[in-house]
Write a protein that holds these residues in place. Structure first.
Motif, PDB file in Angstrom:
ATOM      1  N   GLN A   2     -17.545   1.396   2.700  1.00 15.04           N
ATOM      2  CA  GLN A   2     -18.557   0.981   3.655  1.00 15.04           C
ATOM      3  C   GLN A   2     -18.235   1.574   5.020  1.00 15.04           C
ATOM      4  OE1 GLN A   2     -21.157  -0.812   2.854  1.00 15.04           O
ATOM      5  NE2 GLN A   2     -22.046  -1.273   4.849  1.00 15.04           N
ATOM      6  N   VAL A   3     -19.168   2.338   5.545  1.00 11.41           N
ATOM      7  CA  VAL A   3     -18.973   2.949   6.858  1.00 11.41           C
ATOM      8  C   VAL A   3     -19.418   1.973   7.930  1.00 11.41           C
ATOM      9  CG1 VAL A   3     -19.737   4.789   8.389  1.00 11.41           C
ATOM     10  CG2 VAL A   3     -19.268   5.289   5.979  1.00 11.41           C
ATOM     11  N   GLN A   4     -18.592   1.835   8.934  1.00  6.85           N
ATOM     12  CA  GLN A   4     -18.954   1.001  10.079  1.00  6.85           C
ATOM     13  C   GLN A   4     -18.863   1.817  11.351  1.00  6.85           C
ATOM     14  OE1 GLN A   4     -16.369  -2.477   9.775  1.00  6.85           O
ATOM     15  NE2 GLN A   4     -18.083  -3.628   8.941  1.00  6.85           N
ATOM     16  N   LEU A   5     -19.847   1.646  12.209  1.00  7.58           N
ATOM     17  CA  LEU A   5     -19.890   2.321  13.495  1.00  7.58           C
ATOM     18  C   LEU A   5     -20.035   1.271  14.585  1.00  7.58           C
ATOM     19  CD1 LEU A   5     -22.448   5.135  12.574  1.00  7.58           C
ATOM     20  CD2 LEU A   5     -19.958   5.281  12.513  1.00  7.58           C
ATOM     21  N   VAL A   6     -19.208   1.366  15.596  1.00  7.04           N
ATOM     22  CA  VAL A   6     -19.252   0.388  16.678  1.00  7.04           C
ATOM     23  C   VAL A   6     -19.285   1.131  18.008  1.00  7.04           C
ATOM     24  CG1 VAL A   6     -18.136  -1.556  17.798  1.00  7.04           C
ATOM     25  CG2 VAL A   6     -18.001  -1.303  15.305  1.00  7.04           C
ATOM     26  N   GLU A   7     -20.387   0.944  18.736  1.00 10.76           N
ATOM     27  CA  GLU A   7     -20.518   1.574  20.050  1.00 10.76           C
ATOM     28  C   GLU A   7     -19.976   0.656  21.140  1.00 10.76           C
ATOM     29  OE1 GLU A   7     -24.571   2.462  17.940  1.00 10.76           O
ATOM     30  OE2 GLU A   7     -23.169   0.786  18.153  1.00 10.76           O
ATOM     31  N   SER A   8     -19.571   1.282  22.226  1.00 11.13           N
ATOM     32  CA  SER A   8     -19.171   0.534  23.413  1.00 11.13           C
ATOM     33  C   SER A   8     -19.304   1.455  24.619  1.00 11.13           C
ATOM     34  CB  SER A   8     -17.733   0.029  23.286  1.00 11.13           C
ATOM     35  OG  SER A   8     -16.830   1.111  23.184  1.00 11.13           O
ATOM     36  N   GLY A   9     -19.162   0.859  25.798  1.00 12.13           N
ATOM     37  CA  GLY A   9     -19.169   1.657  27.011  1.00 12.13           C
ATOM     38  C   GLY A   9     -20.425   1.567  27.837  1.00 12.13           C
ATOM     39  N   GLY A  10     -21.437   0.874  27.325  1.00 16.24           N
ATOM     40  CA  GLY A  10     -22.663   0.729  28.100  1.00 16.24           C
ATOM     41  C   GLY A  10     -22.478  -0.215  29.265  1.00 16.24           C
ATOM     42  N   GLY A  11     -23.498  -0.284  30.096  1.00 12.13           N
ATOM     43  CA  GLY A  11     -23.447  -1.187  31.239  1.00 12.13           C
ATOM     44  C   GLY A  11     -24.497  -0.832  32.262  1.00 12.13           C
ATOM     45  N   LEU A  12     -24.342  -1.417  33.437  1.00 15.17           N
ATOM     46  CA  LEU A  12     -25.258  -1.180  34.554  1.00 15.17           C
ATOM     47  C   LEU A  12     -24.632  -0.151  35.480  1.00 15.17           C
ATOM     48  CD1 LEU A  12     -27.767  -1.921  36.235  1.00 15.17           C
ATOM     49  CD2 LEU A  12     -26.404  -3.765  37.244  1.00 15.17           C
ATOM     50  N   VAL A  13     -25.360   0.920  35.738  1.00 16.25           N
ATOM     51  CA  VAL A  13     -24.849   2.020  36.551  1.00 16.25           C
ATOM     52  C   VAL A  13     -25.919   2.422  37.553  1.00 16.25           C
ATOM     53  CG1 VAL A  13     -23.830   4.325  36.504  1.00 16.25           C
ATOM     54  CG2 VAL A  13     -23.602   2.840  34.530  1.00 16.25           C
ATOM     55  N   GLN A  14     -25.485   2.851  38.720  1.00 11.74           N
ATOM     56  CA  GLN A  14     -26.436   3.353  39.713  1.00 11.74           C
ATOM     57  C   GLN A  14     -26.852   4.773  39.367  1.00 11.74           C
ATOM     58  OE1 GLN A  14     -24.677   2.874  43.625  1.00 11.74           O
ATOM     59  NE2 GLN A  14     -25.813   0.975  43.916  1.00 11.74           N
ATOM     60  N   ALA A  15     -28.052   5.102  39.753  1.00 11.07           N
ATOM     61  CA  ALA A  15     -28.533   6.473  39.561  1.00 11.07           C
ATOM     62  C   ALA A  15     -27.571   7.456  40.211  1.00 11.07           C
ATOM     63  CB  ALA A  15     -29.930   6.617  40.147  1.00 11.07           C
ATOM     64  N   GLY A  16     -27.333   8.547  39.511  1.00 13.21           N
ATOM     65  CA  GLY A  16     -26.386   9.539  39.982  1.00 13.21           C
ATOM     66  C   GLY A  16     -24.984   9.361  39.442  1.00 13.21           C
ATOM     67  N   TYR A  65     -30.050  10.030   8.819  1.00 10.72           N
ATOM     68  CA  TYR A  65     -28.785   9.338   9.051  1.00 10.72           C
ATOM     69  C   TYR A  65     -28.690   8.099   8.171  1.00 10.72           C
ATOM     70  CZ  TYR A  65     -27.785  12.386  12.961  1.00 10.72           C
ATOM     71  OH  TYR A  65     -27.499  13.492  13.731  1.00 10.72           O
ATOM     72  N   ALA A  66     -27.528   7.937   7.544  1.00 10.90           N
ATOM     73  CA  ALA A  66     -27.347   6.841   6.599  1.00 10.90           C
ATOM     74  C   ALA A  66     -26.717   5.609   7.217  1.00 10.90           C
ATOM     75  CB  ALA A  66     -26.478   7.318   5.439  1.00 10.90           C
ATOM     76  N   TYR A  67     -25.965   5.807   8.277  1.00  7.42           N
ATOM     77  CA  TYR A  67     -25.217   4.694   8.863  1.00  7.42           C
ATOM     78  C   TYR A  67     -25.483   4.621  10.364  1.00  7.42           C
ATOM     79  CZ  TYR A  67     -22.792   5.415   4.472  1.00  7.42           C
ATOM     80  OH  TYR A  67     -22.517   5.581   3.150  1.00  7.42           O
ATOM     81  N   TRP A  68     -25.571   3.388  10.869  1.00  2.00           N
ATOM     82  CA  TRP A  68     -25.912   3.155  12.273  1.00  2.00           C
ATOM     83  C   TRP A  68     -25.009   2.106  12.885  1.00  2.00           C
ATOM     84  CZ3 TRP A  68     -29.784   5.709  14.933  1.00  2.00           C
ATOM     85  CH2 TRP A  68     -30.599   6.543  14.165  1.00  2.00           C
ATOM     86  N   GLY A  69     -24.747   2.281  14.167  1.00  2.00           N
ATOM     87  CA  GLY A  69     -24.103   1.240  14.930  1.00  2.00           C
ATOM     88  C   GLY A  69     -25.128   0.249  15.440  1.00  2.00           C
ATOM     89  N   GLN A  70     -24.623  -0.751  16.155  1.00  2.00           N
ATOM     90  CA  GLN A  70     -25.500  -1.825  16.628  1.00  2.00           C
ATOM     91  C   GLN A  70     -26.152  -1.499  17.973  1.00  2.00           C
ATOM     92  OE1 GLN A  70     -22.292  -1.732  17.116  1.00  2.00           O
ATOM     93  NE2 GLN A  70     -22.041  -2.309  19.271  1.00  2.00           N
ATOM     94  N   GLY A  71     -25.659  -0.481  18.620  1.00  2.00           N
ATOM     95  CA  GLY A  71     -26.236  -0.065  19.895  1.00  2.00           C
ATOM     96  C   GLY A  71     -25.503  -0.645  21.087  1.00  2.00           C
ATOM     97  N   THR A  72     -25.572   0.072  22.194  1.00  2.00           N
ATOM     98  CA  THR A  72     -25.007  -0.394  23.454  1.00  2.00           C
ATOM     99  C   THR A  72     -26.014  -0.124  24.563  1.00  2.00           C
ATOM    100  OG1 THR A  72     -23.057  -0.308  24.912  1.00  2.00           O
ATOM    101  CG2 THR A  72     -23.757   1.774  23.941  1.00  2.00           C
ATOM    102  N   CYS A  99     -18.070   5.624  20.178  1.00  2.00           N
ATOM    103  CA  CYS A  99     -18.510   5.183  18.855  1.00  2.00           C
ATOM    104  C   CYS A  99     -17.311   5.289  17.928  1.00  2.00           C
ATOM    105  CB  CYS A  99     -19.665   6.025  18.353  1.00  2.00           C
ATOM    106  SG  CYS A  99     -20.154   5.693  16.633  1.00  2.00           S
ATOM    107  N   VAL A 100     -16.765   4.144  17.547  1.00  2.00           N
ATOM    108  CA  VAL A 100     -15.609   4.124  16.646  1.00  2.00           C
ATOM    109  C   VAL A 100     -16.112   4.017  15.219  1.00  2.00           C
ATOM    110  CG1 VAL A 100     -13.503   2.938  16.012  1.00  2.00           C
ATOM    111  CG2 VAL A 100     -14.175   3.059  18.413  1.00  2.00           C
TER     112      VAL A 100
END
Length: 124
Positions: free
Chosen positions: A1-15, A111-118, A22-23
């Motif tokens: 079973q392939v698992q994908l886990v995203e991280s690193g998102g957040g609130l950022v200012q333009a520029g 694509y066969a496998y997806w992460g949950q999104g960030t 994605c692990v």
């Protein structure tokens, strides 16, 4: 079973910039292609680019060339998406995906496998 886990998102200012991760776990990925997509509110999911795990070849959609960089660290089974010069229109949920079946997958169906999104939110 392939698992994908995203991280690193957040609130950022333009520029500003962000690096999303994605692990991947579950099996060896040497024959896989891994991609990044995003989905903004009210819009369809959009392909951004992919990287071939073996060799590191990358392909990007024209609209993100120059600002988005996909890379991977084989030792950590991790794919990255570096985004610079962020714009409010980059606000979206970012997804990573993986497939062993296609060499140049540019659509969701390939694509066969997806992460949950960030979530990435860019303020003006």
């Amino acid at each position: 079973q392939v698992q994908l886990v995203e991280s690193g998102g957040g609130l950022v200012q333009a520029g500003g910039s962000l690096r999303l991760s994605c692990v991947a776990s579950g099996r060896a990925f040497s024959t896989y292609v891994m991609g990044w997509f995003r989905q903004a509110p009210g819009k369809e999911r959009e392909f951004l680019g992919f990287i071939r795990w073996n060799g590191g070849t990358t392909v990007y959609v024209d609209s993100v060339k120059g600002r988005f960089t996909i890379s991977r660290d084989n030792t950590k089974n991790t794919m990255y998406l570096q985004i610079i010069s962020l714009k409010p229109e980059d606000t979206a949920v970012y997804y990573c995906a993986a497939t062993p079946y296609y060499r140049t997958p540019k659509t969701e169906n390939e694509y066969a496998y997806w992460g949950q999104g960030t979530q990435v939110t860019v303020s003006s």
